[in-house]
Write a protein that holds these residues in place. Structure first.
Motif, PDB file in Angstrom:
ATOM      1  N   LYS A   1      -6.886  12.583 -24.473  1.00 54.25           N
ATOM      2  CA  LYS A   1      -6.857  13.202 -23.153  1.00 54.25           C
ATOM      3  C   LYS A   1      -8.091  12.799 -22.345  1.00 54.25           C
ATOM      4  CE  LYS A   1      -4.178  17.156 -24.600  1.00 54.25           C
ATOM      5  NZ  LYS A   1      -4.080  18.611 -24.683  1.00 54.25           N
ATOM      6  N   THR A   2      -7.844  12.209 -21.187  1.00 53.71           N
ATOM      7  CA  THR A   2      -8.913  11.786 -20.302  1.00 53.71           C
ATOM      8  C   THR A   2      -8.610  12.225 -18.876  1.00 53.71           C
ATOM      9  OG1 THR A   2      -7.863   9.643 -19.897  1.00 53.71           O
ATOM     10  CG2 THR A   2      -9.438   9.753 -21.710  1.00 53.71           C
ATOM     11  N   LEU A   3      -9.661  12.295 -18.050  1.00 53.29           N
ATOM     12  CA  LEU A   3      -9.478  12.616 -16.634  1.00 53.29           C
ATOM     13  C   LEU A   3      -9.038  11.403 -15.836  1.00 53.29           C
ATOM     14  CD1 LEU A   3     -12.613  14.857 -16.021  1.00 53.29           C
ATOM     15  CD2 LEU A   3     -10.250  15.597 -16.248  1.00 53.29           C
ATOM     16  N   THR A   4      -9.508  10.243 -16.237  1.00 57.78           N
ATOM     17  CA  THR A   4      -9.153   8.999 -15.554  1.00 57.78           C
ATOM     18  C   THR A   4      -8.476   8.074 -16.561  1.00 57.78           C
ATOM     19  OG1 THR A   4     -11.281   7.977 -16.082  1.00 57.78           O
ATOM     20  CG2 THR A   4     -11.129   9.184 -14.001  1.00 57.78           C
ATOM     21  N   PRO A   5      -7.643   7.169 -16.082  1.00 56.34           N
ATOM     22  CA  PRO A   5      -7.062   6.193 -17.011  1.00 56.34           C
ATOM     23  C   PRO A   5      -8.167   5.354 -17.668  1.00 56.34           C
ATOM     24  CG  PRO A   5      -5.943   6.113 -14.896  1.00 56.34           C
ATOM     25  CD  PRO A   5      -7.133   7.000 -14.724  1.00 56.34           C
ATOM     26  N   ILE A   6      -7.896   4.900 -18.855  1.00 54.55           N
ATOM     27  CA  ILE A   6      -8.853   4.074 -19.585  1.00 54.55           C
ATOM     28  C   ILE A   6      -8.776   2.667 -19.008  1.00 54.55           C
ATOM     29  CG2 ILE A   6      -9.486   3.179 -21.850  1.00 54.55           C
ATOM     30  CD1 ILE A   6      -7.905   5.725 -22.920  1.00 54.55           C
ATOM     31  N   LYS A   7      -9.916   2.168 -18.519  1.00 53.48           N
ATOM     32  CA  LYS A   7      -9.983   0.833 -17.932  1.00 53.48           C
ATOM     33  C   LYS A   7     -10.771  -0.060 -18.874  1.00 53.48           C
ATOM     34  CE  LYS A   7     -12.129   2.287 -14.415  1.00 53.48           C
ATOM     35  NZ  LYS A   7     -12.915   2.413 -13.204  1.00 53.48           N
ATOM     36  N   GLY A   8     -10.299  -1.287 -19.030  1.00 50.62           N
ATOM     37  CA  GLY A   8     -11.064  -2.179 -19.874  1.00 50.62           C
ATOM     38  C   GLY A   8     -10.412  -3.521 -20.069  1.00 50.62           C
ATOM     39  N   SER A   9     -11.003  -4.280 -20.966  1.00 51.88           N
ATOM     40  CA  SER A   9     -10.467  -5.586 -21.333  1.00 51.88           C
ATOM     41  C   SER A   9     -10.505  -5.730 -22.847  1.00 51.88           C
ATOM     42  CB  SER A   9     -11.256  -6.709 -20.669  1.00 51.88           C
ATOM     43  OG  SER A   9     -12.585  -6.719 -21.130  1.00 51.88           O
ATOM     44  N   LEU A  10      -9.512  -6.429 -23.357  1.00 53.87           N
ATOM     45  CA  LEU A  10      -9.382  -6.641 -24.798  1.00 53.87           C
ATOM     46  C   LEU A  10      -9.124  -8.120 -25.042  1.00 53.87           C
ATOM     47  CD1 LEU A  10      -8.945  -5.031 -27.618  1.00 53.87           C
ATOM     48  CD2 LEU A  10      -6.577  -5.628 -27.228  1.00 53.87           C
ATOM     49  N   ALA A  11      -9.793  -8.669 -26.024  1.00 50.12           N
ATOM     50  CA  ALA A  11      -9.581 -10.058 -26.425  1.00 50.12           C
ATOM     51  C   ALA A  11      -9.342 -10.083 -27.930  1.00 50.12           C
ATOM     52  CB  ALA A  11     -10.785 -10.920 -26.067  1.00 50.12           C
ATOM     53  N   VAL A  12      -8.267 -10.752 -28.350  1.00 47.97           N
ATOM     54  CA  VAL A  12      -7.940 -10.898 -29.765  1.00 47.97           C
ATOM     55  C   VAL A  12      -7.906 -12.396 -30.068  1.00 47.97           C
ATOM     56  CG1 VAL A  12      -6.290 -10.390 -31.587  1.00 47.97           C
ATOM     57  CG2 VAL A  12      -6.549  -8.794 -29.688  1.00 47.97           C
ATOM     58  N   TYR A  13      -8.794 -12.845 -30.942  1.00 47.35           N
ATOM     59  CA  TYR A  13      -8.894 -14.247 -31.336  1.00 47.35           C
ATOM     60  C   TYR A  13      -8.377 -14.408 -32.758  1.00 47.35           C
ATOM     61  CZ  TYR A  13     -12.296 -14.312 -27.511  1.00 47.35           C
ATOM     62  OH  TYR A  13     -12.923 -14.168 -26.299  1.00 47.35           O
ATOM     63  N   HIS A  14      -7.527 -15.416 -32.976  1.00 45.79           N
ATOM     64  CA  HIS A  14      -7.072 -15.747 -34.331  1.00 45.79           C
ATOM     65  C   HIS A  14      -8.010 -16.821 -34.856  1.00 45.79           C
ATOM     66  CE1 HIS A  14      -4.640 -16.743 -37.744  1.00 45.79           C
ATOM     67  NE2 HIS A  14      -3.687 -15.892 -37.381  1.00 45.79           N
TER      68      HIS A  14
END
Length: 165
Positions: free
Chosen positions: A29-42
């Motif tokens: 539960k948060t007041l604002t949406p979760i903002k971010g970036s994700l990088a997945v390297y193989h």
């Protein structure tokens, strides 16, 4: 957020998937949406996952019990080993020797990386252990000892307390 099929990462440019997001995660539960970036390297025998995210959530102060808003920021990375030696959880032995190599995250190389679950775990780990509001008037709530007990279940404790005086 979609889960990532691990063999598909090998076919992507630079064998990586990188994206930004702005959404809510179920169960967090948060007041604002979760903002971010994700990088997945193989990286062949393992996945390297990097996350940068922030949000605002409401916490309850451990000292004064008032609610306050807290900015939660996460900047983390993790290595997840790819191993096809998964055991059937229904047929595990009652006791088993565990080495230090067993104490790391691993996924099957032909499985899925659950993005939303992983982000949820990282946000949960970033929550402060001591949730203090830092207000100047933050003090523990006071208990009025002169008030009479309205709940009879506390009568025995009151009798013990009066014996000590």
């Amino acid at each position: 957020m979609e889960r990532i099929y691990i063999p598909q990462l090998l076919k992507m440019p630079q064998q990586m998937d990188k994206f930004t997001f702005k959404e809510n995660i179920k169960g967090f539960k948060t007041l604002t949406p979760i903002k971010g970036s994700l990088a997945v390297y193989h990286r062949g025998g393992f996945l390297e996952v990097e996350l940068t995210a922030d949000t605002i959530l409401t916490l309850k102060c451990d000292r004064c019990l008032k609610t306050f808003n807290h900015r939660l920021e996460v900047d983390t990375s993790e290595i997840i080993w790819l191993s096809d030696q998964f055991e059937d959880p229904d047929n595990l032995p009652l006791e088993r020797e565990i080495s230090g190599d067993d104490l790391c995250e691993s996924l099957p190389p032909d499985g899925y990386f659950e993005v939303q679950s992983w982000i949820y775990e990282q946000l949960s780990l970033a929550l402060p252990l001591r949730q203090l509001c830092n207000n100047e008037d933050c003090e523990p709530p006071t208990i009025d000892e002169s008030s009479t007990i309205t709940d009879s279940r506390w009568a025995a404790l009151t009798a013990l307390k009066s014996l000590g005086e």
